[in-house]
Design an enzyme around this catalytic site. Structure first.
Site, PDB file in Angstrom:
ATOM      1  N   SER A 301     -20.072 -27.316  31.959  1.00  0.00           N
ATOM      2  CA  SER A 301     -21.015 -26.805  30.987  1.00  0.00           C
ATOM      3  C   SER A 301     -22.400 -26.585  31.562  1.00  0.00           C
ATOM      4  O   SER A 301     -22.600 -25.694  32.380  1.00  0.00           O
ATOM      5  CB  SER A 301     -21.046 -27.754  29.781  1.00  0.00           C
ATOM      6  OG  SER A 301     -21.535 -27.113  28.649  1.00  0.00           O
ATOM      7  N   LYS A 326     -16.227 -24.649  31.441  1.00  0.00           N
ATOM      8  CA  LYS A 326     -16.586 -24.614  30.016  1.00  0.00           C
ATOM      9  C   LYS A 326     -17.689 -23.587  29.826  1.00  0.00           C
ATOM     10  O   LYS A 326     -18.818 -23.795  30.254  1.00  0.00           O
ATOM     11  CB  LYS A 326     -17.053 -25.982  29.533  1.00  0.00           C
ATOM     12  CG  LYS A 326     -17.470 -25.974  28.055  1.00  0.00           C
ATOM     13  CD  LYS A 326     -17.801 -27.365  27.583  1.00  0.00           C
ATOM     14  CE  LYS A 326     -18.250 -27.321  26.132  1.00  0.00           C
ATOM     15  NZ  LYS A 326     -19.570 -26.683  25.983  1.00  0.00           N
ATOM     16  N   GLN A 330     -22.534 -24.941  22.098  1.00  0.00           N
ATOM     17  CA  GLN A 330     -22.388 -25.506  20.761  1.00  0.00           C
ATOM     18  C   GLN A 330     -23.744 -25.637  20.077  1.00  0.00           C
ATOM     19  O   GLN A 330     -24.758 -25.889  20.730  1.00  0.00           O
ATOM     20  CB  GLN A 330     -21.722 -26.888  20.823  1.00  0.00           C
ATOM     21  CG  GLN A 330     -20.241 -26.848  21.080  1.00  0.00           C
ATOM     22  CD  GLN A 330     -19.904 -26.335  22.466  1.00  0.00           C
ATOM     23  OE1 GLN A 330     -20.442 -26.807  23.461  1.00  0.00           O
ATOM     24  NE2 GLN A 330     -19.027 -25.344  22.538  1.00  0.00           N
TER      25      GLN A 330
END
Length: 477
Positions: A301, A326, A330
């Site tokens: 991420s 990833k 979010q």
């Protein structure tokens, strides 16, 4: 009302405020009901009136919220209860209230890995491999790690009583620990001197609230110490706040450089550009600094955003293994019941427009670690003889194999080759002769792992990065 937050994290990662109202009434404001029969209301009433297993409306609402997030099929979109939301936010904060000890679970037992330096746990005399038996007189047997941590946590300044079993002494110990705010450090650094070169090592464990501030403090220290270049280690870094990684990338790139793109559900791309640090002299020194990034499959991420930003802009060379992969962002949004929805709302792309989701970022130079480097030092105990079978035996077999002992099985069955390897290991370690795995055997096994992993010479990826950086500095490339 709390503002929504953008972050990138590889752990749990899920719809807008008003969902609770929507679920209880079958519609949102200004929207038509889901169906003329209002099935959500009907299901709620049927369960409340006729279900043999009784639950409250709050539990049903939370179950419905989780279900709505689960339907997305996205492991990073989820509903968080009020307690879970607070715990998640705390995990990214710059400090936590607790006793300051790393705990692991092993075969249903909760073992202290190590107390944090100068923490309440260390001051209370808690030692590595102590087993937590009771918390405030409550036995922890059969509980989950989450339940244990909730027992230990509490308000700052209050005390918690722990009953510990100390295997090294074969006795129970009672300690009282006063809870305190434990600083959450996400950046560590040191200078590496080799062959006339000074290389600054910077390890980033995650991208938390204060990571950018820590990064600047450590990089200034490295520059003042004469660092010629940086090795940036994001191995095992699960991600964190997007704004933090943006500031770190911004210290190494020129102002206005695109370090990532955000893409919404309609395919609209928004470039994210760097901002220069306020100190021009510091900024100029940082931009001249050569860099290598160390990554592995645990780099996810936000740490992948950093790798992609620096590589695509020609600012860093990547060594290690392919990263996690990833590529979503979010956003957390508060709900009226105190919980939160964490929802994947955007994709992120590298500056070259690549979406790395499910693929990861490939290293420029692939390097795997030695087999012993990735094996944890587990708090294994017990006594095993030839013919026994179990997880502890399998763990010992893997360690012995990584140490170079001849092992034909690693499935947990104590066979003849394991017997001979154990006997040889005991002789090599000056233990009492024998062919059994016992407390002394496992203690020596842990010691060998700890010593091996503590020696940076055994970190093959780091040594490769140092060698590459010395060559780059020597040749000016």
């Amino acid at each position: 009302m709390r503002m929504s937050r953008f972050f990138l994290l590889a752990a749990v990662a899920a719809v807008a405020g008003g969902l609770v109202y929507f679920i209880l009434n079958g519609k949102g404001e200004g929207q038509e009901p889901i169906s003329e029969q209002n099935p959500i209301d009907e299901a709620h009433d049927l369960i409340m009136e006729r279900a043999v297993h009784r639950v409250g409306t709050d539990e049903l609402v939370e179950g419905a919220l989780r279900g709505m997030a689960d339907v997305l099929g996205d492991p990073y979109s989820t509903y968080l209860t009020k307690e879970e939301a607070a715990e998640h936010e705390e995990s990214l904060s710059d400090e936590r209230v607790g006793i300051g000890a790393e705990i692991t679970e092993s075969r249903g037992r909760f073992i202290i890995v190590a107390p944090v330096r100068n923490s309440p746990a260390e001051k209370a005399g808690i030692l590595p491999y102590d087993e937590i038996v009771r918390v405030d007189a409550e036995r922890v047997e059969g509980r989950t790690m989450k339940e244990l941590l909730r027992l230990i946590k509490g308000k700052e300044g209050t005390s918690v009583a722990l009953t510990l079993f100390r295997p090294e002494e074969g006795r129970h110990v009672e300690v009282s620990v006063k809870r305190a705010a434990i600083p959450q450090k996400t950046v560590e650094s040191r200078l590496i001197e080799q062959d006339g070169y000074t290389i600054g090592y910077l390890g980033l464990s995650m991208f938390g609230e204060k990571t950018a501030e820590e990064w600047e403090t450590h990089t200034r220290k490295m520059i003042a110490g004469g660092a010629d270049a940086f090795i940036i280690d994001v191995r095992g870094n699960p991600g964190g706040y997007l704004r933090s990684v943006g500031k770190v990338a911004g210290s190494l790139l020129r102002p206005g450089t695109v370090f990532a793109f955000m893409e919404d559900a309609d395919g609209l791309k928004e470039p994210l550009e760097t901002e220069a640090p306020g100190d021009k002299e510091y900024a100029e020194k940082m931009r001249r600094m050569q860099a290598v990034i160390l990554q592995d499959k645990g780099s996810a991420s936000a740490s992948e955003v950093l790798s992609g930003a620096l590589r695509d802009n020609g600012r860093a060379f990547i060594i290690g293994t392919v990263s996690f992969g990833k590529g979503t962002v979010q956003e957390t949004m508060p709900l009226s019941n105190g919980g939160e929805m964490k929802l994947s709302t955007r994709k992120w792309l590298t500056p070259s427009g690549t979406w790395i989701h499910g693929k990861g970022i490939q290293p420029d130079l692939k390097s795997d670690q030695g087999p012993l480097y990735g094996i944890p030092s587990m708090p294994v105990d017990g006594r095993y003889r030839p013919g026994d079978y179990g997880e502890d035996v399998g763990y010992a077999q893997r360690v012995l194999g990584a140490l170079g002992y001849e092992i034909s099985r690693k499935d947990g069955y104590f066979d003849e080759t394991t017997e001979k390897a154990v006997e040889k290991f005991r002789n090599d370690e000056d233990l009492q002769p024998g062919r059994a795995m016992d407390r002394d055997f496992f203690r020596s096994l842990r010691s060998r792992i700890t010593k091996y992993q503590a020696d940076v010479k055994n970190d093959e990826q780091l040594q490769l990065a140092i060698g590459y950086m010395k060559h780059a500095l020597r040749t000016g490339n």
